[in-house]
Design a protein around this motif. Sequence first.
Motif, PDB file in Angstrom:
ATOM      1  N   TYR A 266       0.938  -1.339  -0.010  1.00 36.39           N
ATOM      2  CA  TYR A 266       0.104   0.096  -0.008  1.00 36.39           C
ATOM      3  C   TYR A 266       0.763   1.114  -0.087  1.00 36.39           C
ATOM      4  O   TYR A 266       2.096   1.374   0.449  1.00 36.39           O
ATOM      5  CB  TYR A 266      -0.858  -0.034   1.132  1.00 36.39           C
ATOM      6  CG  TYR A 266      -1.716  -1.203   1.208  1.00 36.39           C
ATOM      7  CD1 TYR A 266      -2.755  -1.544   0.339  1.00 36.39           C
ATOM      8  CD2 TYR A 266      -1.681  -2.222   2.080  1.00 36.39           C
ATOM      9  CE1 TYR A 266      -3.595  -2.716   0.250  1.00 36.39           C
ATOM     10  CE2 TYR A 266      -2.547  -3.452   2.220  1.00 36.39           C
ATOM     11  CZ  TYR A 266      -3.521  -3.511   1.300  1.00 36.39           C
ATOM     12  OH  TYR A 266      -4.104  -4.626   1.232  1.00 36.39           O
ATOM     13  N   SER A 270      -3.429   4.982  -1.163  1.00 36.39           N
ATOM     14  CA  SER A 270      -4.368   3.690  -0.936  1.00 36.39           C
ATOM     15  C   SER A 270      -5.510   4.093  -0.006  1.00 36.39           C
ATOM     16  O   SER A 270      -5.296   4.865   1.000  1.00 36.39           O
ATOM     17  CB  SER A 270      -3.693   2.666  -0.157  1.00 36.39           C
ATOM     18  OG  SER A 270      -2.447   2.218  -1.149  1.00 36.39           O
ATOM     19  N   GLU A 286     -11.622  -1.177  -1.344  1.00 34.15           N
ATOM     20  CA  GLU A 286     -10.306  -0.719  -1.368  1.00 34.15           C
ATOM     21  C   GLU A 286      -9.941  -0.150  -2.717  1.00 34.15           C
ATOM     22  O   GLU A 286     -10.356  -0.512  -3.735  1.00 34.15           O
ATOM     23  CB  GLU A 286      -9.216  -2.065  -1.108  1.00 34.15           C
ATOM     24  CG  GLU A 286      -7.842  -1.633  -0.978  1.00 34.15           C
ATOM     25  CD  GLU A 286      -6.957  -2.793  -1.119  1.00 34.15           C
ATOM     26  OE1 GLU A 286      -6.127  -3.140  -1.969  1.00 34.15           O
ATOM     27  OE2 GLU A 286      -7.188  -3.280   0.120  1.00 34.15           O
ATOM     28  N   SER A 288      -6.642   1.524  -4.888  1.00 31.87           N
ATOM     29  CA  SER A 288      -5.287   1.630  -4.938  1.00 31.87           C
ATOM     30  C   SER A 288      -4.868   3.123  -5.173  1.00 31.87           C
ATOM     31  O   SER A 288      -3.885   3.336  -4.916  1.00 31.87           O
ATOM     32  CB  SER A 288      -4.726   0.826  -5.909  1.00 31.87           C
ATOM     33  OG  SER A 288      -5.179   0.901  -7.107  1.00 31.87           O
TER      34      SER A 288
END
Length: 490
Positions: A266, A270, A286, A288
Motif C-alpha cells: 500500500y 491507498s 479498497e 489503490s
Amino acid sequence: MPALHLLFLACLVWGMGARTAQFRKANDRSGRCQYTFTVASPNESSCPREDQAMSAIQDLQRDSSIQHADLESTKARVRSLESLLHQMTLGRVTGTQEAQEGLQGQLGALRRERDQLETQTRDLEAAYNNLLRDKSALEEEKRQLEQENEDLARRLESSSEEVTRLRRGQCPSTQYPSQDMLPGSREVSQWNLDTLAFQELKSELTEVPASQILKENPSGRPRSKEGDKGCGALVWVGEPVTLRTAETIAGKYGVWMRDPKPTHPYTQESTWRIDTVGTEIRQVFEYSQISQFEQGYPSKVHVLPRALESTGAVVYAGSLYFQGAESRTVVRYELDTETVKAEKEIPGAGYHGHFPYAWGGYTDIDLAVDESGLWVIYSTEEAKGAIVLSKLNPANLELERTWETNIRKQSVANAFVICGILYTVSSYSSAHATVNFAYDTKTGTSKTLTIPFTNRYKYSSMIDYNPLERKLFAWDNFNMVTYDIKLLEM
C-alpha cells in the motif's frame, strides 16, 4: 326342472302385488323342520296351467331381454360419460396450467414493473440528495453573499460619511516644505472627488480571506512531509472539501480512511471505504489510487470474517482496526493477508448504543490515530458516561495507558486525537459547529475551545485525523470530505 323353477318364479312375481302373506313353520313327515311362505295372487283365483306358464315364461324372457338391452345402453352411456368426464378433467388440468402460465407471466410483468419502480425510486433518491446538496450549497452561498452585502453596506456608509466630511472641507489643506517633498510629489490643497486618484485611493484597502493566507490543499491528495514536522495545538479548521458522494442510501453514513503509516503493497494514496448503514456490515472497498476513489471504482473488495459496528474504524500500518458488531471487542484485520491478527475486549466499555456519540450509530467505541500511534475512545459505567481514552498496542491491542476525562461522551458529536490531545466537536447537524473541548494527555487537563467547524451537509457521522496528511477526514450525510487544519507548534 328348469320349467318348474321358472313357473315357481312366475308365481312369485305375480304374487308380488298381494296384500297378505302367510308364514308357517312345521315338521314334515320325516321330522325335519320345514318353512312355508304363502302369498295369495291379487288377480288369479288359481295357478295357471302349463301352457299358460310357458307364455308367462316367454313374456319374462322378453322383459329380461329388454332390460338387458337397457342395461347395455346404460353401460354404454356410463362409459361415454366416463370418457367425457376424463376429457373434461384433462381439459381442466390443461386450463389450469394455462392459467398458471398466465399468472406467472403477469407476476413476471409485475416484478419487472417493481424493479423499474425501484430503479426510479433510487434515481429519485439520488436526485433528491443532489437537490439537498445543491440547496445546502446555495444556502451557504446566500449566507456568504448576505455577509458580503452587509460588509459592503457598512463600507458604503463609512465612505459616504467620509465623502460628506470631505465635501464640508473638514480635511484641511496640507502644505509640505519644498525641502520635505518627496520626488514626484505635489501639493494638494483640496480633495478632488472626481479624479481617478480618489478612486484608486478607495480601492487600495482590500480584504484577503484567511484561507489564502493559510496554506491549504483542497485537492484531497496527500500533503508533502515538508513543513509538517513537530506537534502542536489545534487552532484552526478550514472549510470542507468534498471528494466523493455515496451513490445509495447505504452511504448516508460510513467511514473512509487512508493509512498514515502505509506498508507494502500500500501507498499514501491507498484509500478504504465502508458504508455502515445495515445490520451485517462486512464489505470494505479498497482503492489503490485516489482517482479510483473519487470516481467510485474499487480495486478490491474485502469481506470481513465478522461484522463490524459503528463508524469508528481506522487503518494503521497495513491493518484495519474495527469494533466487532454487538461487542466490546476490537479486531485487527491485516489487509494484505486478509486474516485476523488480534482481538481484544476493552474492559468495561459500553457497546451497541450504551455510550454513543450524540448522533447515535452505535458509536460507543471509536478508534483514532495520531502521530504517536493507535487510540481508542469509549466510556464505562465506572466513568458514568465520561470519555475514557486509552493508548493501544497496534500489534496485540493491549491497553498501554488509560485516561478518564470530564467530557460527557453523549454530549458531543464526535472526537479525534492530534498529538496526544483529544478534541471533540459540538454538533453533528449544525452548519456552524465548533471544536469545543480539548483534553491533553500530557497534563491530564481539559479546556473549552471555540474553533469554528462546518458541517456543510448537516450530518457528520465520522471525523478522524490523518497525521501523515495533517487533515481531518469526515463523512457528512453521504459525502466524504476533508478539512485542512493549522497547528500552533509547541
